[in-house]
Design an enzyme around this catalytic site. Sequence first.
Site, PDB file in Angstrom:
ATOM      1  N   GLY A  13       0.821  -1.254  -0.139  1.00 35.18           N
ATOM      2  CA  GLY A  13       0.085   0.007   0.122  1.00 35.18           C
ATOM      3  C   GLY A  13       1.007   1.309  -0.101  1.00 35.18           C
ATOM      4  O   GLY A  13       2.153   1.064  -0.138  1.00 35.18           O
ATOM      5  N   ASP A  14       0.268   2.349  -0.108  1.00 32.84           N
ATOM      6  CA  ASP A  14       1.018   3.817   0.131  1.00 32.84           C
ATOM      7  C   ASP A  14       1.806   3.634  -1.011  1.00 32.84           C
ATOM      8  O   ASP A  14       3.024   4.651  -0.956  1.00 32.84           O
ATOM      9  CB  ASP A  14       1.620   3.704   1.267  1.00 32.84           C
ATOM     10  CG  ASP A  14       0.941   3.620   2.591  1.00 32.84           C
ATOM     11  OD1 ASP A  14      -0.396   3.972   2.347  1.00 32.84           O
ATOM     12  OD2 ASP A  14       1.337   3.254   3.596  1.00 32.84           O
ATOM     13  N   GLU A  15       1.534   3.199  -2.190  1.00 37.12           N
ATOM     14  CA  GLU A  15       2.423   3.407  -3.517  1.00 37.12           C
ATOM     15  C   GLU A  15       2.215   4.875  -4.308  1.00 37.12           C
ATOM     16  O   GLU A  15       3.227   4.969  -5.182  1.00 37.12           O
ATOM     17  CB  GLU A  15       2.250   2.410  -4.515  1.00 37.12           C
ATOM     18  CG  GLU A  15       2.373   1.000  -4.061  1.00 37.12           C
ATOM     19  CD  GLU A  15       1.316   0.115  -3.285  1.00 37.12           C
ATOM     20  OE1 GLU A  15       0.322   0.989  -3.259  1.00 37.12           O
ATOM     21  OE2 GLU A  15       1.407  -0.932  -3.199  1.00 37.12           O
ATOM     22  N   LYS A  17      -0.866   5.789  -5.208  1.00 32.98           N
ATOM     23  CA  LYS A  17      -2.037   5.186  -6.047  1.00 32.98           C
ATOM     24  C   LYS A  17      -2.891   6.565  -6.558  1.00 32.98           C
ATOM     25  O   LYS A  17      -3.585   6.595  -7.569  1.00 32.98           O
ATOM     26  CB  LYS A  17      -2.931   4.103  -5.614  1.00 32.98           C
ATOM     27  CG  LYS A  17      -2.142   2.894  -5.610  1.00 32.98           C
ATOM     28  CD  LYS A  17      -2.816   1.725  -5.222  1.00 32.98           C
ATOM     29  CE  LYS A  17      -3.538   1.582  -3.715  1.00 32.98           C
ATOM     30  NZ  LYS A  17      -2.276   1.479  -2.752  1.00 32.98           N
ATOM     31  N   ALA A  40      -7.553   2.981   4.285  1.00 30.33           N
ATOM     32  CA  ALA A  40      -6.830   3.340   3.186  1.00 30.33           C
ATOM     33  C   ALA A  40      -6.795   4.896   2.865  1.00 30.33           C
ATOM     34  O   ALA A  40      -7.725   5.623   3.701  1.00 30.33           O
ATOM     35  CB  ALA A  40      -7.560   2.820   1.672  1.00 30.33           C
ATOM     36  N   GLY A  41      -5.841   5.357   2.523  1.00 27.49           N
ATOM     37  CA  GLY A  41      -5.623   6.773   2.293  1.00 27.49           C
ATOM     38  C   GLY A  41      -5.224   7.109   1.000  1.00 27.49           C
ATOM     39  O   GLY A  41      -4.235   6.682   0.333  1.00 27.49           O
ATOM     40  N   HIS A  42      -5.927   7.892   0.026  1.00 27.84           N
ATOM     41  CA  HIS A  42      -5.503   8.286  -1.431  1.00 27.84           C
ATOM     42  C   HIS A  42      -5.504   9.589  -1.343  1.00 27.84           C
ATOM     43  O   HIS A  42      -6.559  10.447  -1.055  1.00 27.84           O
ATOM     44  CB  HIS A  42      -6.378   7.593  -2.437  1.00 27.84           C
ATOM     45  CG  HIS A  42      -6.476   6.176  -2.506  1.00 27.84           C
ATOM     46  ND1 HIS A  42      -7.297   5.560  -3.023  1.00 27.84           N
ATOM     47  CD2 HIS A  42      -5.715   5.251  -1.851  1.00 27.84           C
ATOM     48  CE1 HIS A  42      -6.959   4.191  -3.312  1.00 27.84           C
ATOM     49  NE2 HIS A  42      -5.992   4.172  -2.324  1.00 27.84           N
ATOM     50  N   ARG A 143     -21.686 -13.530   9.848  1.00 28.47           N
ATOM     51  CA  ARG A 143     -22.835 -13.087   9.363  1.00 28.47           C
ATOM     52  C   ARG A 143     -23.949 -12.129  10.378  1.00 28.47           C
ATOM     53  O   ARG A 143     -25.214 -12.388  10.334  1.00 28.47           O
ATOM     54  CB  ARG A 143     -23.492 -14.406   9.026  1.00 28.47           C
ATOM     55  CG  ARG A 143     -23.177 -14.766   7.600  1.00 28.47           C
ATOM     56  CD  ARG A 143     -23.157 -16.355   7.376  1.00 28.47           C
ATOM     57  NE  ARG A 143     -21.993 -16.931   8.557  1.00 28.47           N
ATOM     58  CZ  ARG A 143     -21.945 -18.191   8.440  1.00 28.47           C
ATOM     59  NH1 ARG A 143     -22.455 -19.008   7.592  1.00 28.47           N
ATOM     60  NH2 ARG A 143     -20.999 -18.687   9.317  1.00 28.47           N
ATOM     61  N   GLN A 228      -4.580  -0.400  -0.643  1.00 26.32           N
ATOM     62  CA  GLN A 228      -3.591  -1.191  -0.088  1.00 26.32           C
ATOM     63  C   GLN A 228      -2.684  -1.617  -1.209  1.00 26.32           C
ATOM     64  O   GLN A 228      -2.949  -1.293  -2.276  1.00 26.32           O
ATOM     65  CB  GLN A 228      -4.383  -2.362   0.932  1.00 26.32           C
ATOM     66  CG  GLN A 228      -4.964  -2.015   2.386  1.00 26.32           C
ATOM     67  CD  GLN A 228      -6.425  -1.546   2.332  1.00 26.32           C
ATOM     68  OE1 GLN A 228      -7.061  -2.290   1.429  1.00 26.32           O
ATOM     69  NE2 GLN A 228      -6.781  -0.492   3.219  1.00 26.32           N
ATOM     70  N   ARG A 306       1.113   7.830  11.159  1.00 25.43           N
ATOM     71  CA  ARG A 306       2.508   7.310  11.380  1.00 25.43           C
ATOM     72  C   ARG A 306       3.754   7.324  10.232  1.00 25.43           C
ATOM     73  O   ARG A 306       3.237   7.392   9.077  1.00 25.43           O
ATOM     74  CB  ARG A 306       2.159   5.827  11.512  1.00 25.43           C
ATOM     75  CG  ARG A 306       1.311   5.469  12.632  1.00 25.43           C
ATOM     76  CD  ARG A 306       0.964   3.916  12.712  1.00 25.43           C
ATOM     77  NE  ARG A 306       0.158   3.270  11.574  1.00 25.43           N
ATOM     78  CZ  ARG A 306      -0.126   1.943  11.451  1.00 25.43           C
ATOM     79  NH1 ARG A 306       0.253   1.200  12.577  1.00 25.43           N
ATOM     80  NH2 ARG A 306      -0.908   1.637  10.569  1.00 25.43           N
TER      81      ARG A 306
HETATM   82  P1  IMP Z   1      -5.846  -2.995   9.018  1.00 23.84           P
HETATM   83  O1  IMP Z   1      -6.143  -2.734   7.554  1.00 23.84           O
HETATM   84  O2  IMP Z   1      -6.488  -1.605   9.665  1.00 23.84           O
HETATM   85  O3  IMP Z   1      -6.462  -4.206   9.969  1.00 23.84           O
HETATM   86  O4  IMP Z   1      -4.137  -2.891   9.127  1.00 23.84           O
HETATM   87  C1  IMP Z   1      -3.401  -4.223   8.780  1.00 23.84           C
HETATM   88  C2  IMP Z   1      -2.380  -3.972   8.126  1.00 23.84           C
HETATM   89  O5  IMP Z   1      -2.267  -3.094   6.968  1.00 23.84           O
HETATM   90  C3  IMP Z   1      -1.363  -2.793   8.928  1.00 23.84           C
HETATM   91  O6  IMP Z   1      -0.050  -3.189   8.919  1.00 23.84           O
HETATM   92  C4  IMP Z   1      -1.468  -1.519   8.358  1.00 23.84           C
HETATM   93  O7  IMP Z   1      -0.687  -0.475   8.605  1.00 23.84           O
HETATM   94  C5  IMP Z   1      -1.795  -1.986   7.120  1.00 23.84           C
HETATM   95  N1  IMP Z   1      -2.489  -1.171   5.979  1.00 23.84           N
HETATM   96  C6  IMP Z   1      -3.998  -1.072   5.911  1.00 23.84           C
HETATM   97  N2  IMP Z   1      -4.407  -0.110   5.125  1.00 23.84           N
HETATM   98  C7  IMP Z   1      -3.281   0.289   4.501  1.00 23.84           C
HETATM   99  C8  IMP Z   1      -3.148   1.099   3.502  1.00 23.84           C
HETATM  100  O8  IMP Z   1      -4.050   1.810   2.929  1.00 23.84           O
HETATM  101  N3  IMP Z   1      -1.878   1.538   3.396  1.00 23.84           N
HETATM  102  C9  IMP Z   1      -0.853   1.023   4.033  1.00 23.84           C
HETATM  103  N4  IMP Z   1      -0.970  -0.023   4.873  1.00 23.84           N
HETATM  104  C10 IMP Z   1      -2.332  -0.376   5.256  1.00 23.84           C
END
Ligand code: IMP
Length: 428
Positions: A13-15, A17, A40-42, A143, A228, A306
Site C-alpha cells: 500500500g501507500d504506493e 495510487k 486506506a488513504g488516497h 454473518r 492497500q 504514522r
Molecule cells: P488494518 O487494515 O487496519 O487491519 O491493518 C492491517 C495492516 O495493513 C497494518 O499493517 C496496516 O498498517 C496495513 N494497512 C491497511 N491499510 C493500509 C493502507 O491503505 N496503506 C498501507 N498500509 C495499510
Amino acid sequence: MGKNKAVIGTQWGDEGKGKIIDWLSEDADGIVRFQGANNAGHSAIITLEGITHSLKYNLIPSGYAHHGKWNLMAAGEMIDLAHLVKEQKLVFNELEGRVGELLLDLRACVTIPYHIGLDKANNAHIGTTNRGVGPAHEDRAGRRAIRILDFENPETLKQKIIENTLHANHLLLIGKNHVEQYDPNKVFDEVMEAYQKVKGFTKIIDGKRFLAERVNVDNQTVLFELSQGYMLDNILGTFPMVTSSRTIASEVTAGTGVYIELDNRIGVVKAYTTRVGNGHFTTELTDDIGRRIQEVGKEVGTTTGRTRRCGWVDLVPIYDGDITNKYTELNLTKLDVLTGIPTIKVCTAYELDGSKIEFIPPNLSDYERVKPVYIELPGWTQDITGVRDFDKLPQNAQRYVDKIENLVNIPIRYIGTGPERNDMIIRN
Ligand code: IMP
C-alpha cells in the site's frame, strides 16, 4: 466501447495510487471502490480554475473531485458512516461543492464503533490502522454484520445492534488490551445519526444493477480503484501481517457483483519500498539513506499519521503479484525522491537457506528469513522534479527505470517525477 481499468497496489500500500487514479478518472464516466475501508488513504493534488487543492480520500472514490462523474462505493467496501460524514464534508468544502455524484450500494456492510474498540483490544501486534476494519470483516464472515439496507428498518436494526454490542462487549472482556465497554443504545443513536447525514449527500442504490447497466448496456468507461497493496492481501499477502480484505484485481468482480473484463490492470510501484505497521520488510533501510528517503518522500501515513518504514525497491512482490494480477503496465511513482543517492540498490530475488527464489514464501517464518539479492545501479544528482519527457531524465535515472522494466518484464508506462498532478512522464 467503454474501457475498464483497475489501479492496483503492488507493494504494502501507500504506493502513491491517488495521483494516477485522479489522472485516469478524467477519462472515466465513473469510479468504483469495492474493497478495503477507511484504513486506506488516497491523496490527490488538483488545480481548478488556477487554485490548487490537496484532497484526501479514505472511503470516497477519487473521482469525486470531478464534477459530472458518478462515484460508487460498492458492496465490498466496508463503510464507517461517521467517518464518511467527516470525509465528505472536508472534500465538499475544499471544492466549494463542485463534486461528482456519490452512490452507495445497499449491500455494503458498516463499521460500528465497537469494531474500533475490538481492533485496539486484539490487533496491536499487527499494527493495524485501528479503524475497526478487521473486526468488521469478522462480523461479515460471521454473518452478524450490519448492512446499509438494515437501516431501512430501524426497529430490527436496533435489536441487531443491541445483540452485536453485547457480543462485542463480551469479546472486549477477554481482549488482550483493556478497552471500555460500549452502551448499545448510544451505539445505535450514533450510527443512526451518521446514516441520516450520509443520506443527505449519498444516493443509496442497488450498486450491482447500477454498475451492470453502466458497463454492459451503456458501454461506459469505468475506473476501479483498489486500496492497500498485493503484499497486504488477506490470503496471498504476508499473512497474518495483512489487512482483512482482498487487494487483488479479481476482487473487482467479487466486490461489485458484476463480471468485469479489465482492459488495463495498472500496477503501482513506488521507486523504493515502504511499509507501515508491523511485519518483516526484506529491503528495509534503518540507516541515513532510509531516513533521507522518509524525509524527502514525506513518508507519513495519510490515514494514521504514522511514519512509514523505508527501503530499496523489491521486485519479488511484483513478480509474485503479476501471477495473480497480470499487470498490463506499471506506474513507477516518486522517482524524484531517489535523486542524490550515489548508489541505488534493487532487490531482484531472495536467498532462502542457500537457494535463490523469486516468490514470496507462503510461510511467514520462511519469509522472515529471506535475504535480499541486490544489484547496484549508479544514482543521479540532477533535479528531476516535474520532468515530463523520458528523454529529459538523466541517463542513470533512465537506466534505473529500464532495468526494473526489463527485470519484471512489464512496461513502465507512467513515471511520477514530483507531487503535482502533472509531474508525470507518460510513455506509449
Ligand atoms: P488494518 O487494515 O487496519 O487491519 O491493518 C492491517 C495492516 O495493513 C497494518 O499493517 C496496516 O498498517 C496495513 N494497512 C491497511 N491499510 C493500509 C493502507 O491503505 N496503506 C498501507 N498500509 C495499510
